[in-house]
Design an enzyme around this catalytic site. Sequence first.
Site, short mmCIF file in Angstrom:
data_model
loop_
_atom_site.label_atom_id
_atom_site.label_comp_id
_atom_site.label_asym_id
_atom_site.label_seq_id
_atom_site.Cartn_x
_atom_site.Cartn_y
_atom_site.Cartn_z
N ILE A 1 -30.85 38.24 55.82
CA ILE A 1 -31.40 39.39 55.13
C ILE A 1 -31.39 40.62 56.02
O ILE A 1 -31.11 41.75 55.56
CB ILE A 1 -32.82 39.04 54.64
CG1 ILE A 1 -32.73 37.98 53.53
CG2 ILE A 1 -33.57 40.27 54.15
CD1 ILE A 1 -33.99 37.19 53.31
N ASP A 2 -31.66 40.44 57.30
CA ASP A 2 -31.70 41.55 58.24
C ASP A 2 -30.31 42.18 58.41
O ASP A 2 -30.16 43.41 58.32
CB ASP A 2 -32.21 41.04 59.59
CG ASP A 2 -33.01 42.09 60.35
OD1 ASP A 2 -33.32 43.14 59.77
OD2 ASP A 2 -33.34 41.84 61.52
N ASP A 3 -29.30 41.35 58.65
CA ASP A 3 -27.94 41.88 58.78
C ASP A 3 -27.52 42.59 57.51
O ASP A 3 -26.88 43.65 57.56
CB ASP A 3 -26.96 40.74 59.08
CG ASP A 3 -26.84 40.48 60.57
OD1 ASP A 3 -25.98 41.10 61.21
OD2 ASP A 3 -27.60 39.66 61.09
#
Length: 669
Positions: A404-406
């Site tokens: 999710i962060d990437d």
Amino acid sequence: MTATTDGSTGAVTPEATSATTAPTTETPPEAPGTDSAAGRAIQRATDFLLARQDAQGWWKGDLDTNVTMDAEDLLLRQFLGISDKATTDAAALFIRGQQREDGTWATFYGGPGELSTTIEAYVALRLAGDAPDDPHMAKASAWVRERGGIAASRVFTRIWLALFGWWKWDDLPELPPELIYFPKWMPLNIYDFGCWARQTIVPLTVVSAKRPVRPAPFPLDELHTDARNPNPAKPLAPVASWDGAFQRLDKIMHGYQKVALKRLRTSAMNAAARWIIERQENDGCWGGIQPPAVYSVIALHLLGYDLEHPVLKAGLASLDRFAVWREDGARMIEACQSPVWDTCLATIALADAGLPGDHPSLVKAATWMMDEQIDRPGDWSVSKPRLEPGGWAFEFHNDNYPDIDDTAEVVLALRRVRHPDRARLERSIERGVRWNLGMQSKNGAWGAFDVDNTSPFPNRLPFCDFGEVIDPPSADVTGHVVEMLAIEGKSHDPRTRRGIEWLLAEQEANGAWFGRWGVNYVYGTGSVVPALTAAGLPTSHPAIRRAVSWLESVQNDDGGWGEDLRSYRYEDWKGRGTSTASQTAWALLALLAAGERESKAVERGIRFLAETQTEDGTWDEPYFTGTGFPWDFSINYHLYRQVFPLTALGRYVHGEPFTDRADAPVKGS
């Protein structure tokens, strides 16, 4: 260095400096203004970064962790019978170079000695031929004995030793392969574990069931407090406590090990093998990270796959690609490789530093990132079967585990690029946004890889003492997603508002936010404040003012910010540590987003970055500012020292992206 279409180098021209009077012998030269110093730092940093872009469009810096990666690589080769002198000598050279004066090895630069790391490093050097009475070895073994010996080490260390008979399998916690059959509603099913843990635990259940022992090339009596009684009995915790309950559960599983139905156990191990093979990536690795690959190779080999089998051959080849050969001949193993993460952060940095959105380097980076978008289901689909794919992973090859962060940061990067194929860019962004929204947890926040991965049970298992094994939502990831949604015009979307409410509720009493994936409160605060202001919170909001006050209170005398990894364990280390370029940049990103550009704190921080930059345009940063597991596994991302300072300098000179700059790329432009 990448050339622009007109043949120039692509360097950013600093803003014109104000005229100054020529110095005389009586009057010293006037110190350069902060703006001009920032401009020069931007130019050098931009040139450095552009020169290091791969021809395909990506960036990747080295990823330092600790020597357990190198030690376990040698132990794997010894176990499989594929050791060679050149590799062993090169790995030993690196391991020796990381030893501290007191004979120990740490898990991060400047950190204290760590028992399990020291044991694994010591054993690796024994494999390389270092004698136990060599001064550096004797010092290490004495330290190990003083701290309880092998018996006090983590489970994973003792598993490696059990593979050679240096520890008894009966004295290790049990985790049966039948776990693979637990349905998702059942506690301790494999999807209760974070993705990195489940990828490691599934093959280890096979290893634990098989209990192999290879002939030990030497004894390790010197690492026991008492070689005649290496594992003295310890009293169980009270039965009414969680620890006591799980200790007794482990005893039950040990009993089951002796009576397990052979047909059921064989079936479970074969199911685990299928699960492992189905998740092997195209390049042969598992999850793009080293530990699952190592244990998967061992498990499959124990189940009869020979080393020439295509699965194992590809797996071993993938492990070789984690090796970084240094100029002195040392060989360092990366736990992971970070090209997608590095590329999106580099794109953001260059764009915010003033590089035009249609610059060839940014276009090439955007094309590469779009090519990396994942278009098939992965393990996340178990919880979200109807959600369409569209995320990005951290690594070159990791289609099973986009994160999710990437995905949030890639969308933020793509939005800064004026790509010639605008329709493709918009489709890519739309799919990424949709996937991230679909991965929101019930509490309104976002974890890194999974939805609602918050079971309290996995961390209680005696087997799981190697670090964080679940993936609950975090402030830094949630901040990045909220920032991305705000830039995409979704500030008033109910899902974004729930994320904002969660962030506001998670603020510490001192004004900071906890950093799960970066060190630590400086990272969390640097991630959340820009998100909140991008989503429309006024800079006068009490939460923003508290964050500003906290950052100002922990600024170092040299103008920078630093935070030691000990802040994960000790209250008095919060926001404290030697100044680093990356952490200074995180603090500046928060302060700039909070409207503090003209403050003394920002001026001092910008000057710190300008004055500590090296001639080649980068910054020296031996300190670990990345987090794998808080305290237990720390990371030095070599590109952090480049991309984050450049981003902060760029926003200081050009203003916040998508708001103040006249040439800012906007949706649909």
